[in-house]
Design a protein around this motif. Structure first.
Motif, PDB file in Angstrom:
ATOM      1  N   TYR C   6      -0.956   3.573   0.204  1.00  0.00           N
ATOM      2  CA  TYR C   6       0.380   3.432   0.778  1.00  0.00           C
ATOM      3  C   TYR C   6       0.653   4.459   1.869  1.00  0.00           C
ATOM      4  CZ  TYR C   6       1.507  -0.333  -2.323  1.00  0.00           C
ATOM      5  OH  TYR C   6       1.513  -1.549  -2.952  1.00  0.00           O
ATOM      6  N   ASP C   7      -0.172   5.497   1.892  1.00  0.00           N
ATOM      7  CA  ASP C   7      -0.075   6.407   3.032  1.00  0.00           C
ATOM      8  C   ASP C   7      -0.448   5.650   4.304  1.00  0.00           C
ATOM      9  OD1 ASP C   7      -0.011   8.934   4.508  1.00  0.00           O
ATOM     10  OD2 ASP C   7      -2.183   8.676   4.604  1.00  0.00           O
ATOM     11  N   LYS C   8      -1.432   4.772   4.160  1.00  0.00           N
ATOM     12  CA  LYS C   8      -1.859   3.971   5.306  1.00  0.00           C
ATOM     13  C   LYS C   8      -0.714   3.094   5.808  1.00  0.00           C
ATOM     14  CE  LYS C   8      -6.455   3.644   5.433  1.00  0.00           C
ATOM     15  NZ  LYS C   8      -7.738   3.295   4.843  1.00  0.00           N
ATOM     16  N   GLN C   9      -0.035   2.480   4.887  1.00  0.00           N
ATOM     17  CA  GLN C   9       1.099   1.638   5.282  1.00  0.00           C
ATOM     18  C   GLN C   9       2.165   2.476   5.978  1.00  0.00           C
ATOM     19  OE1 GLN C   9       2.882  -0.647   2.113  1.00  0.00           O
ATOM     20  NE2 GLN C   9       3.934  -1.967   3.586  1.00  0.00           N
ATOM     21  N   THR C  43      -6.502  -4.179   9.184  1.00  0.00           N
ATOM     22  CA  THR C  43      -5.850  -3.520   8.048  1.00  0.00           C
ATOM     23  C   THR C  43      -4.358  -3.821   8.004  1.00  0.00           C
ATOM     24  OG1 THR C  43      -7.469  -1.756   8.173  1.00  0.00           O
ATOM     25  CG2 THR C  43      -5.470  -1.308   6.914  1.00  0.00           C
ATOM     26  N   ILE C  44      -3.762  -3.960   9.169  1.00  0.00           N
ATOM     27  CA  ILE C  44      -2.335  -4.263   9.220  1.00  0.00           C
ATOM     28  C   ILE C  44      -2.037  -5.551   8.449  1.00  0.00           C
ATOM     29  CG2 ILE C  44      -0.445  -4.932  10.769  1.00  0.00           C
ATOM     30  CD1 ILE C  44      -1.504  -2.970  12.791  1.00  0.00           C
ATOM     31  N   TYR C  45      -2.991  -6.462   8.505  1.00  0.00           N
ATOM     32  CA  TYR C  45      -2.785  -7.749   7.830  1.00  0.00           C
ATOM     33  C   TYR C  45      -3.028  -7.671   6.333  1.00  0.00           C
ATOM     34  CZ  TYR C  45      -2.100  -9.692  12.391  1.00  0.00           C
ATOM     35  OH  TYR C  45      -1.582  -9.968  13.628  1.00  0.00           O
ATOM     36  N   TYR C  48       0.866  -6.779   5.822  1.00  0.00           N
ATOM     37  CA  TYR C  48       1.868  -7.723   6.335  1.00  0.00           C
ATOM     38  C   TYR C  48       1.207  -9.058   6.685  1.00  0.00           C
ATOM     39  CZ  TYR C  48       4.347  -3.308   6.821  1.00  0.00           C
ATOM     40  OH  TYR C  48       4.908  -2.083   6.571  1.00  0.00           O
ATOM     41  N   ASP C  49       1.942 -10.135   6.475  1.00  0.00           N
ATOM     42  CA  ASP C  49       1.376 -11.469   6.705  1.00  0.00           C
ATOM     43  C   ASP C  49       1.200 -11.789   8.187  1.00  0.00           C
ATOM     44  OD1 ASP C  49       1.086 -12.030   4.084  1.00  0.00           O
ATOM     45  OD2 ASP C  49       2.986 -13.108   3.880  1.00  0.00           O
ATOM     46  N   SER C  50       2.072 -11.230   8.998  1.00  0.00           N
ATOM     47  CA  SER C  50       1.994 -11.494  10.431  1.00  0.00           C
ATOM     48  C   SER C  50       2.731 -10.386  11.162  1.00  0.00           C
ATOM     49  CB  SER C  50       2.644 -12.836  10.763  1.00  0.00           C
ATOM     50  OG  SER C  50       4.029 -12.760  10.520  1.00  0.00           O
ATOM     51  N   LYS C  51       2.601 -10.363  12.474  1.00  0.00           N
ATOM     52  CA  LYS C  51       3.300  -9.351  13.251  1.00  0.00           C
ATOM     53  C   LYS C  51       4.811  -9.524  13.056  1.00  0.00           C
ATOM     54  CE  LYS C  51       3.853  -7.413  17.808  1.00  0.00           C
ATOM     55  NZ  LYS C  51       3.947  -7.696  19.251  1.00  0.00           N
ATOM     56  N   GLU C  52       5.256 -10.759  13.156  1.00  0.00           N
ATOM     57  CA  GLU C  52       6.664 -11.076  12.948  1.00  0.00           C
ATOM     58  C   GLU C  52       7.175 -10.529  11.614  1.00  0.00           C
ATOM     59  OE1 GLU C  52       8.246 -12.592  15.317  1.00  0.00           O
ATOM     60  OE2 GLU C  52      10.175 -12.996  14.375  1.00  0.00           O
ATOM     61  N   ASP C  57      10.170  -6.716   8.347  1.00  0.00           N
ATOM     62  CA  ASP C  57      10.142  -5.870   7.155  1.00  0.00           C
ATOM     63  C   ASP C  57      10.529  -4.430   7.492  1.00  0.00           C
ATOM     64  OD1 ASP C  57       9.059  -6.280   4.263  1.00  0.00           O
ATOM     65  OD2 ASP C  57       8.372  -4.279   4.888  1.00  0.00           O
ATOM     66  N   ILE C  58       9.906  -3.893   8.524  1.00  0.00           N
ATOM     67  CA  ILE C  58      10.143  -2.492   8.865  1.00  0.00           C
ATOM     68  C   ILE C  58      11.537  -2.327   9.467  1.00  0.00           C
ATOM     69  CG2 ILE C  58       9.290  -0.548  10.236  1.00  0.00           C
ATOM     70  CD1 ILE C  58       6.491  -1.651   9.904  1.00  0.00           C
ATOM     71  N   PHE C  59      11.949  -3.303  10.230  1.00  0.00           N
ATOM     72  CA  PHE C  59      13.317  -3.273  10.776  1.00  0.00           C
ATOM     73  C   PHE C  59      14.338  -3.229   9.637  1.00  0.00           C
ATOM     74  CE2 PHE C  59      16.774  -6.230  12.558  1.00  0.00           C
ATOM     75  CZ  PHE C  59      17.558  -5.157  12.966  1.00  0.00           C
ATOM     76  N   ALA C  60      14.157  -4.096   8.668  1.00  0.00           N
ATOM     77  CA  ALA C  60      15.087  -4.124   7.527  1.00  0.00           C
ATOM     78  C   ALA C  60      15.098  -2.782   6.809  1.00  0.00           C
ATOM     79  CB  ALA C  60      14.683  -5.238   6.563  1.00  0.00           C
ATOM     80  N   GLU C  61      13.901  -2.252   6.581  1.00  0.00           N
ATOM     81  CA  GLU C  61      13.807  -0.993   5.847  1.00  0.00           C
ATOM     82  C   GLU C  61      14.578   0.124   6.554  1.00  0.00           C
ATOM     83  OE1 GLU C  61       9.908   0.002   4.579  1.00  0.00           O
ATOM     84  OE2 GLU C  61      10.333   2.157   4.550  1.00  0.00           O
ATOM     85  N   TYR C  62      14.367   0.254   7.849  1.00  0.00           N
ATOM     86  CA  TYR C  62      15.019   1.343   8.571  1.00  0.00           C
ATOM     87  C   TYR C  62      16.499   1.061   8.810  1.00  0.00           C
ATOM     88  CZ  TYR C  62      10.647   3.809   9.144  1.00  0.00           C
ATOM     89  OH  TYR C  62       9.494   4.498   8.907  1.00  0.00           O
ATOM     90  N   SER C  63      16.877  -0.195   8.865  1.00  0.00           N
ATOM     91  CA  SER C  63      18.301  -0.523   8.934  1.00  0.00           C
ATOM     92  C   SER C  63      19.005   0.012   7.696  1.00  0.00           C
ATOM     93  CB  SER C  63      18.496  -2.042   9.007  1.00  0.00           C
ATOM     94  OG  SER C  63      18.248  -2.511  10.298  1.00  0.00           O
ATOM     95  N   HIS C  64      18.405  -0.259   6.566  1.00  0.00           N
ATOM     96  CA  HIS C  64      19.002   0.209   5.322  1.00  0.00           C
ATOM     97  C   HIS C  64      19.036   1.728   5.268  1.00  0.00           C
ATOM     98  CE1 HIS C  64      17.715  -3.891   3.505  1.00  0.00           C
ATOM     99  NE2 HIS C  64      18.895  -3.954   4.080  1.00  0.00           N
TER     100      HIS C  64
END
Lengths: 188, 188, 188, 188
Positions: C6-9, C43-45, C48-52, C57-64
């Motif tokens: 999860y450090d990688k993520q 590795t990104i895949y 995450y399922d796709s770039k979108e 996902d990351i947008f939501a996380e940082y919004s919160h």
DNA sequence: CATGAATGAGCGTTCATTCAT
DNA sequence: TATGAATGAACGCTCATTCAT
């Protein structure tokens, strides 16, 4: 434990067949096969050295299977006409009963790399030997093995692959072909 | 404006054939084809909408070519036996003279997605019409088109594909097949 | 089996933020992000399922995250003026303390596809509830939630985004805005 | 001839707006824009040095357009309350009447590279000058330009962008905001 | 034996831009 | 001026395979 291993390998084989049918040879990736088989991609490499080796192995296995299916339906006591009937109808029956496997084997046999490794000739020697006895007894026309294979296997494979082209009655179609080949090959 | 360089498109076609022969259908990637043709990968998309469209297009073109090659060697005045001789030998000659193209077309015709788009039946109606006239005149055995195609094309294709299986003399082999098919099909 | 790192993520998330800041939303390609994160594009895949999906996902996380940052600085016992002060200054403080994240979230929220998936309204209901209690007690002017959000969040966001436009003293600037909003909204 | 050229450039501008609305900033490629405008990709480079320059140029042009739209609706004789009413309603009206252009400008203004080139401040000096005269006459509250812009433009932009969030009646919503800003800013 | 994580290489395709006419 | 052809570079993504557990 042994059973379980066998199970896993078997599921991989079936998955390969299924995926190939649905997505074609080039769509059959390791990860899709693994998903379909319910195993990890890495597990496939426990049973096979590489994808190439897996294809060759399974292709060979199912090639033999179709051959044995055929051999089970003939016996040396048959009349020549019945022999030809059994082979042609048997081959066709196999193509419909094992549609997925048949399609897979057909696709593999068109892939140069694979068909080099699985010589068709080799596994067919038994059936040629059988024909030689009929030819020696004057019951079947003398001709080269290549000609024999060409007229005996290629047309029925052609019909099996292009089943869509056929008229309403595939059975009548098959009967016609059988009759033609009997006339062509049977002597006496 | 630069005009379309149809030599470039021709090089792409030849490159596709060559790469497919060497590396198989699944090895024929856009970048390899482009490299072989001496163009940029992007250039291929000037001439074709997608890889799929390119394959279908070139497959169709060469399918027709082989068919016209055959049609040029027959004429309606021929004796029935000569007709069969011309077709079988013509087909085989094409497979050796255009070995690469023949192999490419064979591989394409085994790919379900492609052969759906290029109906074999459609482009063969002329030759079937020709046979019908012979059948109507009682010169060639009456049978379904499917049977006719099965015994006329499939065996020679089989021999062409498995040329390695044949004995030392491919010409004798071919003669034998021709003779068998003449006996099978010719009447009167 | 290797366990998920999860450090990688986390490195992927940070890389996305950093690359977006430097090269804008449209410059944030998978390969650049991967290089910045020190992982393979593939590795990104894994995460995450796709770039979108990754962006959403990351947008939501940082919004919160920014929202919680704000919520931690208010409490229901505050005087109305202090509440407004806390929110405006808190929002601004977040934008300077987490400059990169703030900029990333701002850019995402202007991308129609993304902001549809991460409803701003949804995650803000708590703060609206809080305001409703102040309004019910007559401490804050009655108005629609939309008007409230418009005057409370938009101006400070405007200042944060256009910090270059401000005069020498951003603190005085902020104080002025706070004072104006207090006068506008506070009752009693 | 002149007319035709102008026409072409104009079609490019409109195409950019349209494509951006439909496919987002990152989907607005040169070739799509050219197709939409009915010109060749190369033609775009007749009018603009690069894609970046084209975006900046058109962004600037439409930024000014919205600004002039606003300026046409105010005049120095207005009462302060009417001035604020005119600006807020004018800005909102522009966002609905020129929905596509508004959306395009909004998207551009969030792109760091672009908004650096098109300083908002620069094109707004006229309106600030107007406000200064009102402030000098004691009709509008004294505050920094930044604060003024923040409370005057940002909230209405917020409402325009999140029109989906609003209640059933956007007009009432707008009236409420106008009233609040009048109370906040008007003196005397 | 069996696995999910991890990856470099490569996929088909589109990009912004330039070329030749 | 205006164009479609042409392109190297980059895109998002999947591949067959290996790693660490």
């Amino acid at each position: 434990m042994r059973t379980k291993d066998y199970d896993k390998q078997h599921r991989i084989k079936e998955a390969l067949i299924r995926v190939t049918l649905q997505e074609g040879m080039s769509g059959a990736s390791i990860s899709k096969i693994a998903r379909e088989a319910g195993v990890s991609p890495a597990t496939i490499y426990v049973y096979y050295d590489s994808k190439e080796a897996m294809l060759a192995d399974i292709f060979a296995e199912y090639s033999h299977q179709s051959y044995h299916y055929l051999m089970d339906r003939v016996d040396p006591q048959m009349a020549a006409a019945d022999l030809i009937d059994a082979i042609v109808r048997g081959y066709y029956a196999y193509s419909t009963e094992h549609e997925e496997v048949f399609s897979f084997v057909e696709q593999c046999s068109r892939c140069p790399t694979l068909s080099e490794q699985v010589s068709e000739q080799e596994c067919c020697c038994e059936i040629f030997d059988l024909f030689h006895t009929y030819q020696d007894r004057g019951l079947i026309r003398r001709c080269s093995d290549a000609s024999l294979a060409a007229v005996l296997f290629a047309p029925v494979r052609f019909l099996a692959n292009n089943s869509c082209l056929q008229a309403a009655d595939p059975d009548a179609q098959l009967s016609e072909l059988v009759q033609m080949l009997q006339q062509l090959l049977c002597r006496g």
